[in-house]
Design an enzyme around this catalytic site. Structure first.
Site, mmCIF file in Angstrom:
data_model
loop_
_atom_site.group_PDB
_atom_site.id
_atom_site.type_symbol
_atom_site.label_atom_id
_atom_site.label_comp_id
_atom_site.label_asym_id
_atom_site.label_seq_id
_atom_site.Cartn_x
_atom_site.Cartn_y
_atom_site.Cartn_z
ATOM 1 N N VAL A 11 0.836 -1.214 0.000
ATOM 2 C CA VAL A 11 0.000 0.000 0.000
ATOM 3 C C VAL A 11 0.862 1.252 0.000
ATOM 4 C CG1 VAL A 11 -1.734 1.272 1.300
ATOM 5 C CG2 VAL A 11 -1.882 -1.221 1.132
ATOM 6 N N GLU A 156 -7.682 1.860 0.986
ATOM 7 C CA GLU A 156 -7.280 1.518 -0.381
ATOM 8 C C GLU A 156 -8.019 0.259 -0.824
ATOM 9 O OE1 GLU A 156 -5.689 -1.829 1.205
ATOM 10 O OE2 GLU A 156 -5.799 -1.467 -0.955
ATOM 11 N N PHE A 157 -8.195 0.155 -2.135
ATOM 12 C CA PHE A 157 -8.900 -0.993 -2.711
ATOM 13 C C PHE A 157 -8.044 -1.656 -3.794
ATOM 14 C CE2 PHE A 157 -12.585 -0.013 -0.337
ATOM 15 C CZ PHE A 157 -12.679 1.369 -0.313
ATOM 16 N N ARG A 159 -5.639 -4.135 -5.814
ATOM 17 C CA ARG A 159 -5.413 -5.578 -5.836
ATOM 18 C C ARG A 159 -3.966 -5.849 -6.199
ATOM 19 N NH1 ARG A 159 -9.397 -6.679 -10.506
ATOM 20 N NH2 ARG A 159 -8.706 -4.549 -10.879
ATOM 21 N N LEU A 274 -16.981 -13.964 -9.803
ATOM 22 C CA LEU A 274 -17.866 -15.139 -9.813
ATOM 23 C C LEU A 274 -17.138 -16.330 -10.434
ATOM 24 C CD1 LEU A 274 -21.402 -13.759 -10.837
ATOM 25 C CD2 LEU A 274 -20.638 -14.546 -8.581
ATOM 26 N N GLY A 277 -13.639 -21.873 -7.909
ATOM 27 C CA GLY A 277 -12.316 -22.492 -7.915
ATOM 28 C C GLY A 277 -11.970 -23.036 -6.547
ATOM 29 N N GLY A 281 -7.566 -16.452 -1.176
ATOM 30 C CA GLY A 281 -6.433 -16.385 -0.245
ATOM 31 C C GLY A 281 -5.889 -14.974 -0.268
ATOM 32 N N CYS A 284 -5.294 -10.086 2.269
ATOM 33 C CA CYS A 284 -6.401 -9.215 2.679
ATOM 34 C C CYS A 284 -7.675 -9.966 3.070
ATOM 35 C CB CYS A 284 -6.707 -8.216 1.564
ATOM 36 S SG CYS A 284 -5.342 -7.090 1.291
ATOM 37 N N LYS A 287 -7.605 -12.132 6.365
ATOM 38 C CA LYS A 287 -7.380 -11.281 7.541
ATOM 39 C C LYS A 287 -8.580 -10.377 7.811
ATOM 40 C CE LYS A 287 -4.428 -7.760 6.901
ATOM 41 N NZ LYS A 287 -4.755 -6.377 7.283
#
Ligand code: UDX
Length: 453
Positions: A11, A156-157, A159, A274, A277, A281, A284, A287
Site C-alpha cells: 500500500v 485503499e482498494f 489488488r 464469480l 475455484g 487467499g 487481505c 485477515k
C-alpha cells in the site's frame, strides 16, 4: 504538495509512487534500512507489474525520495500517510502495534498543522484512537508544540498484480473525516485522479477515458473504515457463494461457468468475482473477514454470513484433496504435480494461498509433490519441506499421476499438452481455477476435472 508515507509495503509503496507520478513531492519512510537502500536505487522489494517503471521515473525526476529518517520526513510534509502492516492476531483480532508506533512518532515529531491519513486496514474506530495516540505522544514528547492535526480515513482498494492500475483508475475514492478542511485538502490532492486529468504513458491504454469523473464517497471516519471491511467481505462472499453453487453443479451435472455468466449479466449481480475455484487467499480477504467477524463479536454479534463464507472457503481446498482421493484411491506414494503456488496470478505473494493447504494435506496423506510457479522460486515457510519446487512446468509434471492447476497463470495456457500427455504417468488434470479448455484436453485423452463443471 509534500507528502510523507510511513511504511513501504504494498500500500505505502504503490501509493507513494502514484502520488509522485501525479506531481507531488513524496518522502517514503521505512525503518528497514536494507529496504530503503534498495528503494533509493530504484529496486522494488515487491513483485508488481509496471511499478518499477513509475518508481524509477519519479526517483529520477526528484519527486520521490526514500529515507529511514522519520523525524525530518514528518516535519517537511503537509500530509502524512500511515501505510503500515496490520497483521492478524491468533484470535482473529488485528495487531495495531505498527500503527501505534507510527502515530506515536507523528506525535513526537509533528511541528505544524498536518493531515494524518490512515490507509492501513484498521478496525472500526481506529481513526479516533490514532488521534488519541498522537495527542498523548505530543503531550509526552513535544509539549512545547501547540499544533493541530486532522485524521482522515482513506481506505485503499488496490489488488495485488494490478495495484498501479487500481490506484490510477479506481472505481471510487473514499475519504472519511470530521474535518471539512482535511476533506477539501484530500480532494485537492486526488484531483488529477478524480478528474482523470493526469498524463498516462499511452492514452489508448487508459482504463478510464480522460476527463471521466471518479466518484468520491465523503463520510465520517468510522463509515470509511467500515467500507473497507464490508467491501472485502462482500467480494469474498461472492466467491464463496459461487463455490457453493459449484458444489451443487457437480451433483446435478450443471456447468458453473455458464451459471456465472447467466447470473452475472444481471447488473444487480455483476460478472466479476464469480469465478469458482479452490477458494480465495492472499493478505487481505482472510485477515479482513476474521477481523470483521471479531469486531462484530465485541458487540455480541455473530456474523453468520461471514462465518459461512470463511468455512466454505476452507472446505473448498479440502474438496480438491477429496477429488484426488476419489481419483487415485490410494494417494500414498503417488506423485502429484501442482502448477501455481502464489494465491493468484501476477504476484509472488503466497500468504494464505490455497495451493499451500492442498499440498500440505497431500503430503500428510503420503503423496510426493512437485510444484512449479512462474515467479515463486523460494519454498514458502508455510509449505511442507517435502514439496519439491521445480524450475519449469514440464519437470514438475514429468512422471506424475495427476496434475493440479492451483493458480491461473497465463503461461499455463501455452503449455504443450501433447508433450504433457507423454510425460505424465496418468493424464489426469484437476483444474482448480476452471482455466483450461476442457474439450481440447478431453480430445487429447486427458481426464479433466473442473470445479463445478
Ligand atoms: C483484494 C481486494 O480485491 C482489493 O480490493 C483489496 O484492496 C485487497 O484485497 P487481492 O487480495 O489482491 O485484493 O486479491 P483479489 O484479486 O481480490 O483476489 C482475492 C482472492 O480471490 C484470490 O485468491 C483469487 O484467486 C480469488 N478469486 C478472485 C476467486 O477465487 N474467484 C474470483 O472470481 C476472484
Amino acid at each position: 504538495m509534500i507528502i510523507c508515507i510511513i511504511g513501504t509495503g504494498y500500500v505505502g509503496l504503490v501509493t507513494g509512487v502514484c502520488l509522485a507520478e501525479i506531481g507531488n513531492n513524496v518522502i517514503c519512510v521505512d525503518k528497514i534500512e536494507e529496504k530503503i537502500e534498495k528503494l533509493v536505487k530504484g529496486k522494488s522489494p515487491i513483485y508488481e507489474p509496471v511499478l518499477s517503471e513509475f518508481l524509477q521515473a519519479n526517483i529520477k525526476n526528484g519527486r520521490l525520495k526514500f529515507t529511514t529518517d522519520i523525524s525530518n520526513a514528518i516535519k517537511e510534509s503537509e500530509i502524512i500517510y500511515i501505510c503500515v502492516g496490520t497483521p492478524s492476531l491468533p484470535d482473529g483480532g488485528v495487531d495495531l502495534k505498527y500503527v501505534e508506533e507510527a502515530a506515536y512518532e507523528i506525535g513526537r515529531h509533528i511541528n505544524s498543522g498536518k493531515i494524518i491519513v490512515n490507509k492501513s486496514t484498521v478496525p472500526i474506530g481506529s481513526g479516533d484512537w490514532i488521534s488519541m495516540v498522537i495527542s498523548d505522544s505530543l503531550k509526552e514528547n513535544n509539549s512545547a508544540m501547540n499544533v493541530s492535526f486532522d485524521v482522515v480515513s482513506n481506505p485503499e482498494f488496490l489488488r495485488e498484480g494490478s495495484a498501479i492500475n487500481d490506484t490510477f483508475f479506481p472505481d471510487r475514492i473514499v475519504i472519511g473525516s470530521s474535518s471539512k478542511k482535511a476533506i477539501d485538502k484530500m480532494l485537492e490532492l486526488y484531483k488529477p485522479i478524480i478528474n482523470q486529468s493526469f498524463k498516462w504513458p499511452d492514452d489508448k491504454k487508459r482504463l478510464i477515458p480522460k476527463g471521466r469523473k471518479i466518484p468520491v464517497v465523503i463520510s465520517d471516519l468510522t463509515s470509511a473504515e467500515m467500507i473497507k471491511y464490508a467491501a472485502n467481505s462482500f467480494l469474498a462472499t461472492k466467491i464463496s457463494f459461487i463455490n457453493e453453487i459449484s458444489n451443487i453443479c457437480e451433483k446435478v451435472g450443471a456447468d458453473i461457468s455458464i451459471i456465472s455468466e447467466g447470473i452475472g449479466l444481471d447488473k444487480r449481480i455483476g460478472t466479476m468475482f464469480l469465478n469458482a475455484g479452490i477458494g480465495w487467499g492472499g493478505s487481505c480477504f482472510p485477515k479482513d473477514l476474521r477481523a470483521l467477524s471479531y469486531i462484530a463479536g465485541e458487540y455480541g454479534i455473530t456474523t453468520q454470513i461471514l462465518n459461512s463464507v470463511i468455512n466454505i472457503n476452507r472446505e473448498q481446498r479440502q474438496k480438491v484433496v477429496k477429488k484426488i482421493q476419489d481419483e487415485l484411491k490410494i494417494v500414498k506414494s503417488k506423485t502429484i504435480s501442482v502448477l501455481g503456488i502464489s494465491f493468484k496470478p501476477n504476484t509472488n505473494d503466497v500468504r494464505e494461498a490455497p495451493s499451500i493447504n492442498i499440498m500440505n494435506n497431500l503430503i500428510t496423506l503420503g503423496a510426493k509433490i512437485k510444484a512449479y510457479d512462474p515467479i515463486v522460486k523460494v519454498k514458502p515457510g508455510t509449505l511442507n519441506e517435502k514439496v519439491s519446487i521445480c524450475d519449469n512446468a514440464y519437470d514438475a509434471i514429468t512422471d506424475t499421476d495427476l496434475l493440479i492447476i492451483a493458480t491461473e497463470w497465463e503461461e499455463f495456457l501455452k503449455l504443450d499438452f501433447n508433450k504433457i500427455k507423454e510425460i505424465m504417468t496418468r493424464p489426469i488434470i484437476i483444474d482448480g481455477r476452471n482455466f483450461l479448455d476442457r474439450d481440447y484436453l478431453e480430445k487429447k485423452g486427458f481426464k479433466y476435472i473442473g470445479i463445478g463443471r
